[in-house]
Write an enzyme that holds these catalytic residues in place. Structure first.
Site, short mmCIF file in Angstrom:
data_model
loop_
_atom_site.label_atom_id
_atom_site.label_comp_id
_atom_site.label_asym_id
_atom_site.label_seq_id
_atom_site.Cartn_x
_atom_site.Cartn_y
_atom_site.Cartn_z
N CYS A 2 0.83 -1.21 0.00
CA CYS A 2 0.00 0.00 0.00
C CYS A 2 0.86 1.26 0.00
CB CYS A 2 -0.88 0.03 1.24
SG CYS A 2 -2.02 -1.33 1.37
N LEU A 49 -3.49 -2.19 -1.53
CA LEU A 49 -3.24 -3.52 -2.05
C LEU A 49 -3.81 -4.47 -1.00
CD1 LEU A 49 -1.96 -5.50 -4.07
CD2 LEU A 49 0.14 -5.35 -2.73
N SER A 50 -4.92 -5.11 -1.29
CA SER A 50 -5.61 -5.96 -0.32
C SER A 50 -4.84 -7.25 -0.09
CB SER A 50 -7.02 -6.30 -0.83
OG SER A 50 -7.74 -5.13 -1.09
N ILE A 51 -4.52 -7.50 1.20
CA ILE A 51 -3.77 -8.72 1.54
C ILE A 51 -4.46 -9.48 2.66
CG2 ILE A 51 -1.59 -9.63 2.42
CD1 ILE A 51 -0.19 -7.29 1.01
N GLY A 75 2.00 -1.14 5.28
CA GLY A 75 2.80 -2.19 5.90
C GLY A 75 1.94 -3.29 6.45
N GLU A 76 2.48 -3.94 7.46
CA GLU A 76 1.78 -5.08 8.05
C GLU A 76 2.11 -5.17 9.53
OE1 GLU A 76 1.37 -9.92 7.42
OE2 GLU A 76 2.46 -8.72 5.94
N ASP A 99 -5.60 -5.84 10.20
CA ASP A 99 -4.61 -5.30 11.12
C ASP A 99 -4.81 -3.79 11.28
OD1 ASP A 99 -3.68 -4.78 8.51
OD2 ASP A 99 -1.61 -5.33 8.95
#
Length: 155
Positions: A2, A49-51, A75-76, A99
């Protein structure tokens, strides 16, 4: 991967145009969705960006139910499942499996100390619409950098 952009300053048509150009430039960072959040003193744009959670409810910028708090990040958060359990035990409810929502509610629950609980790679901004304060943040290793510029007139 993203991407996000923001302008902390007066909402003007000129600043809105600049924000739209910033998000257009990073089109490759998030092909799934583009969203904006516009207040009088702050404007955010996000390329998604879908994760983790593919639903539109997990889009960013994300705001609390009462619209006081907002978050935008890239990020994540690796330990979001564990943090979600802690927040559930403190009475928080969740609409998503993301998240992002865990990070938002962690800031609401723990304030800046939430950063000490996060494990992951990320950078972002947490905004309090009542106090008009923004907290720019990133992971300890700087894997997800954050760039900012302060102008002379703060607009």
């Amino acid at each position: 991967m993203c991407g996000f952009a923001g302008i902390l300053g007066t909402k003007t048509s000129e600043n809105l145009t600049v924000l739209k150009k910033m998000v257009e430039i990073m089109h490759y960072r998030g092909p799934d969705q583009t969203d904006f959040l516009i207040f009088e003193e702050v404007m955010f744009a996000h390329k998604r960006l879908s994760i983790i959670d593919l639903s539109n409810h997990s889009s960013q910028p994300m705001s609390s139910n009462n619209k006081r708090f907002s978050i935008i990040f890239s990020g994540e958060l690796y330990n979001y499942i564990e943090l979600r359990k802690v927040l559930l035990s403190k009475g928080h409810n969740f609409k998503t499996k993301s998240d992002t929502e865990v990070m938002l509610k962690s800031f609401i629950e723990f304030g800046e100390d939430a950063l000490n609980r996060f494990i992951g790679m990320f950078s972002g901004c947490f905004y309090d619409n009542k106090t008009k304060k923004a907290l720019l943040f990133r992971d300890n290793f700087g894997q997800k950098p954050i760039f900012y510029c302060k102008t002379k007139n703060n607009n």
